[in-house]
Design a protein around this motif. Structure first.
Motif, mmCIF file in Angstrom:
data_model
loop_
_atom_site.group_PDB
_atom_site.id
_atom_site.type_symbol
_atom_site.label_atom_id
_atom_site.label_comp_id
_atom_site.label_asym_id
_atom_site.label_seq_id
_atom_site.Cartn_x
_atom_site.Cartn_y
_atom_site.Cartn_z
ATOM 1 N N GLY A 79 7.847 -4.451 -13.261
ATOM 2 C CA GLY A 79 7.212 -3.589 -14.242
ATOM 3 C C GLY A 79 7.634 -2.157 -14.122
ATOM 4 N N SER A 80 6.747 -1.271 -14.562
ATOM 5 C CA SER A 80 7.045 0.158 -14.540
ATOM 6 C C SER A 80 6.012 0.890 -13.689
ATOM 7 C CB SER A 80 7.066 0.725 -15.961
ATOM 8 O OG SER A 80 5.795 0.629 -16.560
ATOM 9 N N LEU A 81 6.473 1.957 -13.084
ATOM 10 C CA LEU A 81 5.634 2.796 -12.250
ATOM 11 C C LEU A 81 6.007 4.234 -12.567
ATOM 12 C CD1 LEU A 81 3.611 3.108 -9.862
ATOM 13 C CD2 LEU A 81 5.578 2.877 -8.316
ATOM 14 N N GLY A 118 -0.088 -11.576 0.372
ATOM 15 C CA GLY A 118 -1.550 -11.590 0.485
ATOM 16 C C GLY A 118 -2.132 -10.551 -0.451
ATOM 17 N N ASP A 119 -2.789 -9.529 0.099
ATOM 18 C CA ASP A 119 -3.378 -8.475 -0.726
ATOM 19 C C ASP A 119 -2.505 -7.228 -0.812
ATOM 20 O OD1 ASP A 119 -3.618 -7.540 1.844
ATOM 21 O OD2 ASP A 119 -5.774 -7.175 1.763
ATOM 22 N N THR A 120 -1.251 -7.328 -0.341
ATOM 23 C CA THR A 120 -0.369 -6.167 -0.303
ATOM 24 C C THR A 120 0.837 -6.353 -1.220
ATOM 25 O OG1 THR A 120 -1.022 -5.776 1.986
ATOM 26 C CG2 THR A 120 0.945 -4.647 1.213
ATOM 27 N N LEU A 121 1.057 -5.378 -2.082
ATOM 28 C CA LEU A 121 2.233 -5.343 -2.951
ATOM 29 C C LEU A 121 3.275 -4.462 -2.277
ATOM 30 C CD1 LEU A 121 3.930 -5.493 -5.564
ATOM 31 C CD2 LEU A 121 2.509 -3.671 -6.487
ATOM 32 N N ARG A 122 4.446 -5.021 -2.015
ATOM 33 C CA ARG A 122 5.578 -4.244 -1.507
ATOM 34 C C ARG A 122 6.722 -4.427 -2.472
ATOM 35 N NH1 ARG A 122 7.118 -5.617 4.251
ATOM 36 N NH2 ARG A 122 8.823 -4.251 3.686
ATOM 37 N N GLY A 123 7.384 -3.306 -2.791
ATOM 38 C CA GLY A 123 8.488 -3.409 -3.718
ATOM 39 C C GLY A 123 9.405 -2.212 -3.659
ATOM 40 N N MET A 124 10.478 -2.320 -4.431
ATOM 41 C CA MET A 124 11.441 -1.234 -4.543
ATOM 42 C C MET A 124 11.222 -0.546 -5.886
ATOM 43 S SD MET A 124 12.737 -1.456 -1.616
ATOM 44 C CE MET A 124 13.947 -0.167 -1.676
ATOM 45 N N TYR A 125 11.060 0.760 -5.824
ATOM 46 C CA TYR A 125 10.815 1.598 -6.988
ATOM 47 C C TYR A 125 12.112 2.335 -7.304
ATOM 48 C CZ TYR A 125 8.778 5.643 -9.497
ATOM 49 O OH TYR A 125 8.479 6.627 -10.411
ATOM 50 N N THR A 126 12.697 2.028 -8.453
ATOM 51 C CA THR A 126 13.935 2.665 -8.897
ATOM 52 C C THR A 126 13.573 3.649 -9.994
ATOM 53 O OG1 THR A 126 15.146 0.626 -8.415
ATOM 54 C CG2 THR A 126 16.237 2.244 -9.846
ATOM 55 N N GLU A 155 19.493 8.918 -9.912
ATOM 56 C CA GLU A 155 18.751 7.690 -9.670
ATOM 57 C C GLU A 155 18.463 7.555 -8.175
ATOM 58 O OE1 GLU A 155 19.402 3.634 -11.635
ATOM 59 O OE2 GLU A 155 20.224 3.351 -9.621
ATOM 60 N N SER A 156 17.222 7.224 -7.859
ATOM 61 C CA SER A 156 16.810 7.026 -6.474
ATOM 62 C C SER A 156 16.084 5.701 -6.355
ATOM 63 C CB SER A 156 15.869 8.146 -6.028
ATOM 64 O OG SER A 156 16.511 9.398 -6.082
ATOM 65 N N VAL A 157 16.079 5.145 -5.156
ATOM 66 C CA VAL A 157 15.362 3.908 -4.877
ATOM 67 C C VAL A 157 14.521 4.145 -3.627
ATOM 68 C CG1 VAL A 157 15.543 1.452 -4.344
ATOM 69 C CG2 VAL A 157 17.224 2.510 -5.853
ATOM 70 N N ARG A 158 13.219 3.857 -3.759
ATOM 71 C CA ARG A 158 12.283 4.087 -2.657
ATOM 72 C C ARG A 158 11.364 2.883 -2.540
ATOM 73 N NH1 ARG A 158 6.977 6.265 -2.686
ATOM 74 N NH2 ARG A 158 7.136 6.955 -4.839
ATOM 75 N N GLU A 159 11.130 2.463 -1.312
ATOM 76 C CA GLU A 159 10.185 1.372 -1.079
ATOM 77 C C GLU A 159 8.766 1.898 -1.282
ATOM 78 O OE1 GLU A 159 9.479 -2.252 2.067
ATOM 79 O OE2 GLU A 159 10.416 -0.423 2.813
ATOM 80 N N VAL A 160 7.927 1.093 -1.920
ATOM 81 C CA VAL A 160 6.523 1.443 -2.131
ATOM 82 C C VAL A 160 5.659 0.281 -1.671
ATOM 83 C CG1 VAL A 160 6.911 3.049 -4.057
ATOM 84 C CG2 VAL A 160 6.550 0.623 -4.526
ATOM 85 N N ALA A 161 4.407 0.613 -1.337
ATOM 86 C CA ALA A 161 3.454 -0.418 -0.928
ATOM 87 C C ALA A 161 2.071 -0.023 -1.417
ATOM 88 C CB ALA A 161 3.455 -0.572 0.588
ATOM 89 N N PHE A 162 1.325 -1.008 -1.864
ATOM 90 C CA PHE A 162 -0.052 -0.820 -2.306
ATOM 91 C C PHE A 162 -0.873 -1.971 -1.741
ATOM 92 C CE2 PHE A 162 2.575 1.122 -5.560
ATOM 93 C CZ PHE A 162 1.920 2.304 -5.857
#
Length: 152
Positions: A66-68, A88-96, A103-110
Motif C-alpha cells: 500500500g501507501s504510507l 503476529g501483531d507486528t507489521l514489518r516492511g520496506m518503505y520506498t 528515492e530512499s528505502v527505509r525499513e518500518v515497523a508497527f
C-alpha cells in the motif's frame, strides 16, 4: 514467470499511485466483511497538531502492500509505498519514498495494539542502499500512534 510479471506490474502501479497520492487522503476501500476475511484493505491515520501520517494498505493473508505518507511540520513530506508482512501483531516492511528529489528505502515497523498501530524505532544501519534496523528484536514501540480510519 507470468505471476512474477503480474506482481511486478502491480508493485509498479502501487508505487506510482503512492508517489502521486496526497498523504491527507485515505483512498482505499474498506472491504473486510468478517474476522475470517484474510483479504481486505486497512486505513490508519495520525493527525496531531500540524503532523499527519497515513497508511492505506491491502492485506492478503500476512502480506501488506500500500501507501504510507508522512507530512511532519517543518520537515520534508514523504509519500511512498510499503511492501511488508505481518508477524503476529507486528507489521514489518520496506518503505520506498521520494525525499528531496531522491528515492530512499527505509525499513518500518508497527505493532498493533487494539485498534491502534504504534510505530517502532531502533538503531539503523545502511545495507545494500537501504536503511534497515540493526536489531529488529530491540525495537521500541513508542513512536507515532495511528488510529484506525475509515477507508474512503
Amino acid at each position: 514467470m507470468s505471476q512474477l510479471k503480474t506482481f511486478a506490474a502491480m508493485a509498479v502501479a502501487i508505487f506510482m499511485a503512492a508517489c502521486n497520492s496526497n498523504p491527507t487522503q485515505n483512498t482505499a476501500l474498506d472491504t473486510k466483511r468478517s474476522d475470517e476475511d484474510s483479504t481486505f484493505n486497512i486505513c490508519y491515520s495520525s493527525i496531531v497538531k500540524k503532523d499527519t501520517v497515513l497508511l492505506n494498505a491491502h492485506m492478503s493473508g500476512d502480506s501488506v502492500t500500500g501507501s504510507l505518507g508522512y507530512k511532519l511540520y517543518e520537515k520534508d513530506q514523504n509519500n511512498g509505498s510499503i511492501l511488508g508482512k505481518m508477524y503476529g501483531d507486528t507489521l514489518r516492511g520496506m518503505y520506498t519514498f521520494m525525499s528531496e528529489g531522491k528515492e530512499s528505502v527505509r525499513e518500518v515497523a508497527f505493532i498493533k495494539k487494539d485498534s491502534l498501530l504504534v510505530e517502532g524505532y531502533g538503531a539503523l544501519e545502511e545495507k545494500n542502499g537501504k536503511t534497515v534496523f540493526k536489531d529488529p528484536q530491540q525495537l521500541k514501540f513508542d513512536g507515532i500512534v495511528l488510529a484506525k480510519a475509515p477507508c474512503k
